[in-house]
Design a protein around this motif. Structure first.
Motif, mmCIF file in Angstrom:
data_model
loop_
_atom_site.group_PDB
_atom_site.id
_atom_site.type_symbol
_atom_site.label_atom_id
_atom_site.label_comp_id
_atom_site.label_asym_id
_atom_site.label_seq_id
_atom_site.Cartn_x
_atom_site.Cartn_y
_atom_site.Cartn_z
ATOM 1 N N VAL A 267 -17.419 59.403 -29.375
ATOM 2 C CA VAL A 267 -18.896 59.633 -29.603
ATOM 3 C C VAL A 267 -19.355 58.124 -30.180
ATOM 4 O O VAL A 267 -18.855 57.641 -31.039
ATOM 5 C CB VAL A 267 -19.000 60.390 -30.845
ATOM 6 N N VAL A 268 -20.472 57.668 -29.493
ATOM 7 C CA VAL A 268 -21.021 56.259 -29.857
ATOM 8 C C VAL A 268 -22.312 56.827 -30.513
ATOM 9 O O VAL A 268 -23.090 57.335 -29.741
ATOM 10 C CB VAL A 268 -21.004 55.328 -28.863
ATOM 11 N N TRP A 269 -22.577 56.339 -31.728
ATOM 12 C CA TRP A 269 -24.118 56.400 -31.943
ATOM 13 C C TRP A 269 -24.879 55.053 -31.803
ATOM 14 O O TRP A 269 -24.390 54.070 -32.311
ATOM 15 C CB TRP A 269 -24.259 56.594 -33.427
ATOM 16 N N ARG A 270 -25.850 54.990 -31.042
ATOM 17 C CA ARG A 270 -26.454 53.791 -30.623
ATOM 18 C C ARG A 270 -27.776 53.814 -31.247
ATOM 19 O O ARG A 270 -28.742 54.735 -30.929
ATOM 20 C CB ARG A 270 -26.749 53.625 -29.218
ATOM 21 N N CYS A 271 -27.970 52.959 -32.379
ATOM 22 C CA CYS A 271 -29.199 52.962 -33.175
ATOM 23 C C CYS A 271 -30.155 51.760 -32.560
ATOM 24 O O CYS A 271 -29.800 50.819 -32.759
ATOM 25 C CB CYS A 271 -29.160 52.951 -34.784
ATOM 26 N N GLU B 266 -25.987 59.186 -43.054
ATOM 27 C CA GLU B 266 -24.514 58.843 -43.246
ATOM 28 C C GLU B 266 -23.578 60.009 -42.932
ATOM 29 O O GLU B 266 -22.539 59.633 -42.020
ATOM 30 C CB GLU B 266 -24.153 58.222 -44.767
ATOM 31 N N PRO B 267 -23.380 61.162 -43.501
ATOM 32 C CA PRO B 267 -22.611 62.169 -42.996
ATOM 33 C C PRO B 267 -22.208 62.364 -41.429
ATOM 34 O O PRO B 267 -21.138 62.283 -41.105
ATOM 35 C CB PRO B 267 -22.999 63.479 -43.596
ATOM 36 N N ALA B 268 -23.451 62.216 -40.505
ATOM 37 C CA ALA B 268 -23.087 62.280 -39.362
ATOM 38 C C ALA B 268 -22.515 61.257 -38.717
ATOM 39 O O ALA B 268 -21.725 61.126 -37.907
ATOM 40 C CB ALA B 268 -24.490 62.703 -38.584
ATOM 41 N N VAL B 269 -23.245 60.010 -39.053
ATOM 42 C CA VAL B 269 -22.814 58.663 -38.487
ATOM 43 C C VAL B 269 -21.393 58.137 -38.734
ATOM 44 O O VAL B 269 -20.783 57.771 -37.805
ATOM 45 C CB VAL B 269 -23.831 57.663 -39.071
ATOM 46 N N ALA B 270 -21.028 58.839 -39.902
ATOM 47 C CA ALA B 270 -19.597 58.350 -40.420
ATOM 48 C C ALA B 270 -18.589 58.791 -39.513
ATOM 49 O O ALA B 270 -17.313 58.633 -39.188
ATOM 50 C CB ALA B 270 -19.526 58.716 -41.893
ATOM 51 N N GLN B 271 -19.090 59.939 -38.687
ATOM 52 C CA GLN B 271 -18.003 60.683 -37.683
ATOM 53 C C GLN B 271 -18.003 60.114 -36.307
ATOM 54 O O GLN B 271 -17.369 60.652 -35.457
ATOM 55 C CB GLN B 271 -18.404 62.083 -37.404
ATOM 56 N N ALA B 272 -18.816 58.991 -36.085
ATOM 57 C CA ALA B 272 -18.914 58.558 -34.788
ATOM 58 C C ALA B 272 -17.858 57.536 -34.480
ATOM 59 O O ALA B 272 -17.186 56.946 -35.807
ATOM 60 C CB ALA B 272 -20.281 57.851 -34.523
#
Ligand code: UDP
Length: 462
Positions: A150-154, A173-179
């Protein structure tokens, strides 16, 4: 969303030999790395800069043999209100001032939970998922558990000092930390809780062959703008398109105030979404206040896509512009135009933006905040002299005085008009900036560089 294929060979043909070879080798590497896997992209909307990027990048990836796909989130009005609030806070703007507390979090999670159910069916373990922007971040933990990379592209962010974005980061943060990786448009957008190793910086790009950016002959530009009633018309100063001094509604349903920019006039243009942070109304006020400093053949055109019926925030911004327009002195109003571009045919809308940018004597981007600012890249690519505020990614695209002019304070109305007046008065200087602008985009901001950075990212993830 349906993704077609666009020939990578055609893109390669636009590049010099070295870059073309690199692109071909990159495609081969991607094919090898991603054999048997799918690359999913999830966005909150089809439009805006993110839509533009996916629409141009994914067809090349598919032509290169990558199974690249695009999903758009399903959500209710409250979900998109929360997403817009997050987006605004990420730009250090209070937005609607509403809460981002436990209730909002619960709603956000509920909507994304429902989306996850649907997505999980299709995403296989080992697939790569790119989640775009704050609205999709909450999918990261569920997809990670599913075995996807999973990549989070902001695409948004701000250079404002630490603390301003805490409200948004606490939420995300809780979600982004899992990327597995986070991709940002600028290094300064990295929040404190993310280690530098987890972050990659990849700037957006424009596709030189898309309807938005492809070459247009002057005759085609003129025909497009005349047919759309945007420029080349006969309306005299002080009148609107139909002779009345109130907004007119042409047959295509796209609203226009001030009628067509007359043939022979020089146009100062801003194209943007009707978003407060694009500050279209600020530019209109700047034009009115600096009116006497501008030559008599200069007209201002503010253009944005027609507002979707459910988009009340955009409607509010557009109404604000129209109100200011109606309150202008008749002489000023006769040289100011507010246009909503028809959106029913996406390629036609893109061609209109392309034609407007090529037709403009000066392109302005008077944003109060900007993640990157593709409208700036698009204008630079067309060799236009650009005046833009020194915010966000605009600073990575324009070196003041070399390939455009930067206004340091985004609220400085007079500063914007002084720069515009200078470019209009010094055509040789404006042309030099335009040439440097085109070269800069060719070197740094075309799709090939962007695609290759994605291949590197995938390489380290798999
Ligand atoms: N755009 C468009 N039609 C319009 C108005 C805007 O296609 O009527 C496009 C614009 O050309 C650009 C994108 O929307 O490609 C906006 O991207 P940008 O990064 O400038 O800002 P964002 O909307 O993502 O904040």
């Amino acid at each position: 969303m349906e993704v077609s294929a666009a020939p990578l060979a055609a893109l390669a043909a636009e590049l010099d030999e070295v870059a073309a070879r690199r692109l071909t080798a990159g495609a081969e590497r991607a094919r090898r790395l991603l054999a048997g896997r799918t690359v999913w992209n999830v966005s909150a909307a089809e439009g805006g800069g993110v839509g533009e990027l996916l629409r141009t990048m994914l067809p090349y990836a598919r032509d290169g043999g990558v199974d690249a796909r695009w999903l758009v989130l399903d959500g209710d009005a409250e979900f998109f209100r929360i997403a817009a609030r997050l987006h605004a806070v990420m730009h250090a703007d209070p937005g609607d001032g509403g809460e981002l507390g436990p209730e909002e979090m619960a709603h956000y999670d509920r909507v994304l939970g429902a989306n996850l159910e649907e997505v999980r069916e299709s995403v296989a373990s080992g697939d790569v998922v790119l989640l775009h922007d704050p609205a999709t971040a909450g999918l990261a933990p569920g997809l990670h558990r599913r075995g996807a990379r999973v990549v989070w592209r902001c695409h948004v962010g701000t250079d404002a000092p630490d603390g301003i974005l805490d409200r948004a980061w606490a939420f995300l943060e809780p979600a982004v930390a899992q990327a597995d990786r986070v991709v940002l448009s600028r290094p300064t957008y990295r929040p404190g809780f993310l280690e530098a190793e987890a972050v990659r910086v990849i700037a957006p790009s424009v596709d030189p062959l898309s309807p938005k950016n492809r070459r247009l002959e002057p005759a085609e530009v003129a025909r497009l703008l005349t047919d759309a009633g945007l420029a080349g018309g006969a309306s005299a100063p002080g009148t609107a398109g139909d002779g009345a001094d109130r907004p007119a509604e042409p047959a295509d349903g796209a609203m226009r105030a001030g009628g067509s920019v007359p043939a022979g006039a020089r146009t100062v243009l801003q194209v943007s979404r009707w978003d407060r942070l694009k500050d279209m109304s600020g530019l209109l006020i700047a034009f009115a206040e600096g009116f006497e400093e501008l030559p008599e053949d200069v007209h201002l055109l503010l253009a944005g896509a027609a507002v979707a019926p459910h988009d009340s925030a955009a409607a509010e911004v557009l109404d604000g512009c129209l109100e200011i327009w109606q309150g202008l002195e008749p002489e000023v109003r006769g040289r100011a135009h507010v246009a909503c571009l028809p959106t029913a045919d996406r390629d036609h809308n893109a061609l209109l933006v392309n034609a407007l940018q090529r037709h403009a004597a000066v392109v302005v981007q008077k944003s109060l905040a900007e993640g990157f600012g593709l409208t700036v890249t698009e204008a630079l690519w067309k060799g236009r002299p650009v005046v833009a505020t020194a915010v966000g990614g605009i600073q990575d695209q324009i070196t003041d005085g070399t390939n455009g002019l930067l206004v340091p304070d985004p609220t400085d109305l007079h500063g914007v008009i002084t720069c515009v007046a200078r470019l209009l008065a010094e055509p040789a200087f404006a042309e030099r900036l335009g040439e440097a602008a085109h070269d800069r985009v060719r070197r740094e901001f075309l799709s090939d560089r962007h695609l290759l950075q994605y291949v590197d990212l995938v390489d380290e993830l798999l």
